[in-house]
Design an enzyme around this catalytic site. Sequence first.
Site, PDB file in Angstrom:
ATOM      1  N   CYS A   1       0.723  -1.162  -0.054  1.00 19.93           N
ATOM      2  CA  CYS A   1      -0.069   0.102  -0.070  1.00 19.93           C
ATOM      3  C   CYS A   1       0.864   1.318   0.108  1.00 19.93           C
ATOM      4  O   CYS A   1       0.311   2.462  -0.358  1.00 19.93           O
ATOM      5  CB  CYS A   1      -0.854   0.092   1.180  1.00 19.93           C
ATOM      6  SG  CYS A   1       0.010  -0.119   2.723  1.00 19.93           S
TER       7      CYS A   1
ATOM      8  N   CYS B   1      -2.429  -3.322   8.967  1.00 20.74           N
ATOM      9  CA  CYS B   1      -2.113  -2.019   9.236  1.00 20.74           C
ATOM     10  C   CYS B   1      -1.390  -2.101  10.513  1.00 20.74           C
ATOM     11  O   CYS B   1      -0.314  -1.282  10.903  1.00 20.74           O
ATOM     12  CB  CYS B   1      -3.222  -1.081   9.217  1.00 20.74           C
ATOM     13  SG  CYS B   1      -3.895  -1.197   7.770  1.00 20.74           S
TER      14      CYS B   1
HETATM   15 FE1  FES Z   1      -1.391   0.430   4.263  1.00 21.72          FE
HETATM   16 FE2  FES Z   1      -3.189   0.337   6.407  1.00 21.72          FE
HETATM   17  S1  FES Z   1      -3.520   0.341   4.200  1.00 21.72           S
HETATM   18  S2  FES Z   1      -1.048   0.385   6.387  1.00 21.72           S
END
Ligand code: FES
Length: 130
Positions: free
Chosen positions: A35, A104
């Site tokens: 991400c 996360c």
């Molecule tokens: Fe990347 Fe939460 S979506 S750490």
Amino acid sequence: MEFVDGRFFDHFMDPRNVGRIEDPDGTGAAGDPSCGDWLLVTIRVERGKIGEIRFLCRGCSSAIATSSAMTELAAGKSLEEALAITASEIEGAVGGLPEEKKHCSLLGEEALKNAVADYLARREKGRPGP
Ligand code: FES
């Protein structure tokens, strides 16, 4: 799952220990390549305990909330106790996360461990030889 735990929003809207310690005793980073989110943790160690801890996060709301919770869990702990803090413990401190956001909380665990490891490595280097 409906996700409405007040602890999550409290940490997200009013994150604790945000920032970066000047000349820290230990620095640790962690990132999630999937991400692009990223976390930096700096610590000050006083008498073998986490005397001060700060974080900077470029990430999602779950990364920010769990990083804030992680700093509260780690503050005042011995280095051994800090190293034992897990992502699921951090997640529990914000009342849990939806399945797709559980990863996360890993950022906080990893960056904290890296900061303690950095402190231990610096201390080792600073030791006088035999
Ligand atoms: Fe990347 Fe939460 S979506 S750490």
